[in-house]
Design an enzyme around this catalytic site. Structure first.
Site, PDB file in Angstrom:
ATOM      1  CG  HIS A 134      45.002  43.612  49.345  1.00  0.00           C
ATOM      2  ND1 HIS A 134      45.671  42.420  49.151  1.00  0.00           N
ATOM      3  CD2 HIS A 134      44.928  44.211  48.128  1.00  0.00           C
ATOM      4  CE1 HIS A 134      45.984  42.309  47.858  1.00  0.00           C
ATOM      5  NE2 HIS A 134      45.537  43.368  47.220  1.00  0.00           N
ATOM      6  CG  ASP A 171      42.407  40.763  43.192  1.00  0.00           C
ATOM      7  OD1 ASP A 171      41.581  41.672  43.040  1.00  0.00           O
ATOM      8  OD2 ASP A 171      43.651  40.936  43.189  1.00  0.00           O
TER       9      ASP A 171
HETATM   10 ZN    ZN Z   1      43.998  42.836  42.898  1.00  0.00          ZN
END
Ligand code: ZN
Length: 363
Positions: A134, A171
């Site tokens: 992220h 993910d």
């Molecule tokens: Zn994740």
């Protein structure tokens, strides 16, 4: 030894902080050490660890981190670490001295890539914490402080003069940081499979294909909540594998979040250890076709302390070509659920991503 493995005890000591909940007592964020430490310990207890090459875990330098990140972000990490810890960004926290752990995770990713590119090992699993996918060039978020995989990819581009690296992010959350860091870099094809509508919004839609509408350099496959084994394997068959075959990468990196599992606290997908085993095998085959098997997995999310160890073991067993005596006690129950089938609305979502594959550049 054909497979390298990275882990450092300090990864377990990383202080990911608490949720800012105004009306109830503070609660630790989902990113606890348990799932990762138990993953590492099952690798050990199963006997597999003795058949893996331990890889160097060392601190990434400023110059290495700054290939992927703005100086202001690194300065903030250093200052916060020295001030006793605190928030770096949205759901991103380090403890006192946490700078060292952040550098160790990034350095481990670099060393894993170097070990594979130098031929020391064929493939590698870097079990890292904090996670990275992220983190954008300017901002930490979502438990991710710096983008370990992106730093390692930049290292490979700069020092090994690679021209084509593919990143596959499985993910359950969108790999927004990796997408944004390489948005303007046609040397890196980024592909993210994730649950539609999860962190980090906005973004993650299938029409985000890169800055040049003539060429796809980013693929998003936002899957509906509830997607299981057949949906992910269909996404691999229709999107991931044909994209890799067009792009012909010289190295494949995987943002290996294990939070698309059926037991995850933050995701609502239904994968099991055999799903990850199958996806790993398909990426190994793609790596064999294009880059002499060179494949590096960098650990990302995954918050089920009970299921993550068995999924992690299945992945690393597959990489190493070893089958231990361990039987996943959750597998049969999860695998027989009707949610493992491919449903029409999932196939439609995959189709929306598939239409952009034909524009992936060929070498
Ligand atoms: Zn994740």
């Amino acid at each position: 030894m054909r497979t390298g493995f990275s882990w450092h005890e300090l990864f377990a000591w990383h202080d990911a902080g608490t949720y800012p909940l105004p009306y109830v007592e503070p609660a630790a964020v989902a990113d606890s050490a348990d799932a990762k430490r138990r993953f590492r310990n099952l690798i050990d207890v199963s006997g597999l660890l003795a058949q893996l090459q331990p890889l160097l875990v060392r601190e990434a330098t400023d110059a290495e981190i700054l290939r992927a990140h703005a100086p202001e972000l690194l300065e903030k990490i250093v200052a916060t670490s020295r001030a006793g810890g605190g928030s770096i960004g949205r759901y991103a926290h380090i403890g006192a001295g946490g700078e060292r752990t952040v550098r160790l995770a990034a350095g481990a990713a670099i060393e894993a890539v170097d070990a594979v590119l130098s031929g020391e090992v064929l493939n590698a699993y870097a079990l890292l914490r904090p996670c990275g996918h992220h983190a954008t060039r300017d901002a930490s978020m979502g438990f991710c402080i710096v983008n370990n995989l992106a730093i390692a990819a930049c290292h490979a581009l700069d020092t090994r003069e690679l021209a084509r690296i593919a990143v596959v992010d499985w993910d359950v959350h969108h790999g927004n940081g990796t997408q944004s860091i390489f948005w303007d870099d046609p040397r890196v094809l980024t592909i993210s499979l994730h649950q539609d509508g999860l962190f980090a919004l906005p973004g993650g839609q299938s029409d985000e294909t890169g800055p040049d509408p003539r060429h796809t350099t980013n693929l998003n496959v936002p899957l509906p909540a509830g997607s299981g084994h057949d949906a992910y394997l269909s996404a691999f068959e229709r999107v991931v594998l044909p994209a890799l075959d067009r792009f012909a990468p010289q190295l494949i990196l995987v943002a290996s979040g294990l939070d698309a599992s059926s037991h995850d606290a933050l995701g609502r997908m239904n994968l099991h250890s055999d799903s990850y085993r199958a996806m790993t095998m398909q990426l190994m085959d793609a790596a064999d076709r294009h880059c002499d098997g060179r494949l590096v997995l960098c650990h990302e999310g995954g918050y089920s302390a009970t299921l993550v160890p068995f999924i992690g073991l299945a992945i690393v067993e597959t990489l190493a070509g070893v089958r231990t005596q361990v039987v996943d006690p959750f597998l049969a129950n999860v695998a027989r659920q009707s949610s493992q089938k491919l449903f029409a609305h999932q196939a439609e979502a995959i189709g929306r991503a598939q239409q952009h594959v034909a524009k992936v550049a060929t070498p």
